[in-house]
Design an enzyme around this catalytic site. Sequence first.
Site, PDB file in Angstrom:
ATOM      1  N   GLU A   1       0.807  -1.225   0.000  1.00  0.00           N
ATOM      2  CA  GLU A   1       0.000   0.000   0.000  1.00  0.00           C
ATOM      3  C   GLU A   1       0.844   1.280   0.000  1.00  0.00           C
ATOM      4  O   GLU A   1       0.441   2.294  -0.553  1.00  0.00           O
ATOM      5  CB  GLU A   1      -0.961   0.012   1.191  1.00  0.00           C
TER       6      GLU A   1
ATOM      7  N   HIS B   1     -11.252  -4.004  10.064  1.00  0.00           N
ATOM      8  CA  HIS B   1     -11.805  -3.874   8.711  1.00  0.00           C
ATOM      9  C   HIS B   1     -13.132  -3.128   8.692  1.00  0.00           C
ATOM     10  O   HIS B   1     -13.949  -3.329   7.806  1.00  0.00           O
ATOM     11  CB  HIS B   1     -11.984  -5.259   8.079  1.00  0.00           C
TER      12      HIS B   1
END
Lengths: 322, 326
Positions: free
Chosen positions: B62, B131
């Site tokens: 990322e 999440h």
Amino acid sequence: MAEIDKPTLLEWYRQMFLIRQFENQCDVLYKEKKITGVYMHLYSGLEATGVGAVAALRPSDHVITAYRDHGIALARGMTPESAMAEMMGKRTGCSGGKGGSMHLASREHNFWGGYAIVGGHLPLAAGIALESRYNGKDDVVLSFVGDGASNNGYFHEALNLSAVWDLPVVWLIENNGYGMGTPVEVSSGQPELHKRAVAYGMKDMGRVDGQNVVDVYNVVSKAVEYARKKGPVLIESLTYRYKGHGVSDRSYDKMAELRDWQQKDPILVLQDYLCKHYECVEDELKDIEREQMAAVFKAVEFAEDSEVPTYEDLISHIYVEE
Amino acid sequence: MADKNMPMREALRMALREEMIRDERVFVMGEEVGAWQGTHRVTRGFLDEFGEKRVRDTPISEMAIAGAAVGAAMAGLRPVAEIMTINFAFLSLDAIINHAAKIHYMFNGQFRVPMVIRAASGWGDQATATHSHTPEPIFAHFPGLYVGCPSTPRDAKGMLKAAIRDDNPVLFTESIAMYSKPGLVPEEDDFVLPIGKADIKREGRHVTLVAYARGVEWSLQAAEQLAKEGIECEVVDMRWLRPLDMPTVFESFKKTNRCVVVEESLPYYSFGSEVAAQLQEHMFDYMDAPVKRVSAMDVPLPYAREIELMALPNAQKVVDAVKEVI
């Protein structure tokens, strides 16, 4: 040493001497509080690495580095005026007085800047290299990497990405022995940093004597040609910084070590080489030195006489407006 | 051309595809965007249509995805980088905040960073604590970045196209809960909605509901229910958290004198805090009641369905809040 002609060697001498003078002057100005702020990282001692590596590039190639960026900027052709005015936070600085010592950049020289988050510029280098491949150009990116940056995630992710995408990047580690104050051997499981290339399936061009501008030039030239045709390359340049990590940091108590490195000072190494190979070069070197000292003083004068940024500067370029 | 009914994922796909056809510099990169067809199927079929050069699968990196997009954008390309879910964008924060958002300013305009980071955002599927984030306000905190959060398929298309065409970096979040929800979408490829313009999704005169993304859906449901009781809500869909179109909110507030802010995000230092603060600063004379906020509960999200739902906002919580300010 390979055959490099005399004018080229003298030009490198000029650049290295300019950088040394510029940094000495920055140090003085900082102590006089004419350059302010908490961050300024001097390039003194590393000149051969910056000058030799940048010399291996074409103008259309790209250069990017971290916060120890003065020497790279000057080697790439930024004027001392533009750089010094930025040091002093003036409108006439390369970044309009908004970037400071760590954020010199010059679009017209394809010098994409100094970046102050360790490793933060590494994926940017990959992205700039992607544009070159994407548009079918053969320009390469020379990305300087501090030894300290080789231990953070950016290094791993950016080098790996450059390998899987075959990007034209020369990753040049400037190993000056310390990440701030911590020795490389204490922070790196594998202190021969170039060996990291193996982990990425990347071309490893080993170590180079970072005190010797001709050696650096030769190795980086090979690396640039490799990157142009094939893909990324990793090189490790062994060098040393004479000053502390930054001007506001304590210098480490390593006088004996410093003296050892100064025996192989990059400027002296080139001076010796020139004097051995060319008769009566001493006078030419003296002329160069005088000229570069004058150039730095002129840059200081220019910076001191320049305007400070205004409110309009404060609020401009937050977004692209047009 | 008539509008076509399609889920938000298809509207996003349409926008992205049109922009890739329109501009050779636009390309997509991210985890699973190519061979896998996109985790949320937004890039379905792209690899076949545009090839590996413009549809670039990346490693799970990322920091490098965001950072390489910054570099490519500086060099003149127009990357649309997908971060699979916004939760993983925490790993990209430095590249987004310190680089994407700052470079234009820091180098005094020498470089532009015309990039988009797309990320799925939201909670409510028992995705658990790590999440289940809607951290758009964190990104909207920083000058230099635009933050877009569509609430309908139509807006998704027009806003994403605007984001891609703009010369500034844009963080673009897509509500996971809304990917499959259908709506009418203009098929014209010049359908572009301006950056930073809010939209009145329902007119009303008693109370202003200010929301974005999924908060708009809850607000509209609440407005429907309250209308039956004679309370008319005006629903302002902000669409963009930066630039934040407060003038549209102020205009509505001058009419209603009451406001409830609805957000999927957490309550501290939030979208709701910002809207409420600006209302009291600029609209104090028009204010007939304190500004209420409906946010997620201030807890990390648990796994068990029953308690997860307790923590989430919903239409009923909006109804209750409206009744407190009426």
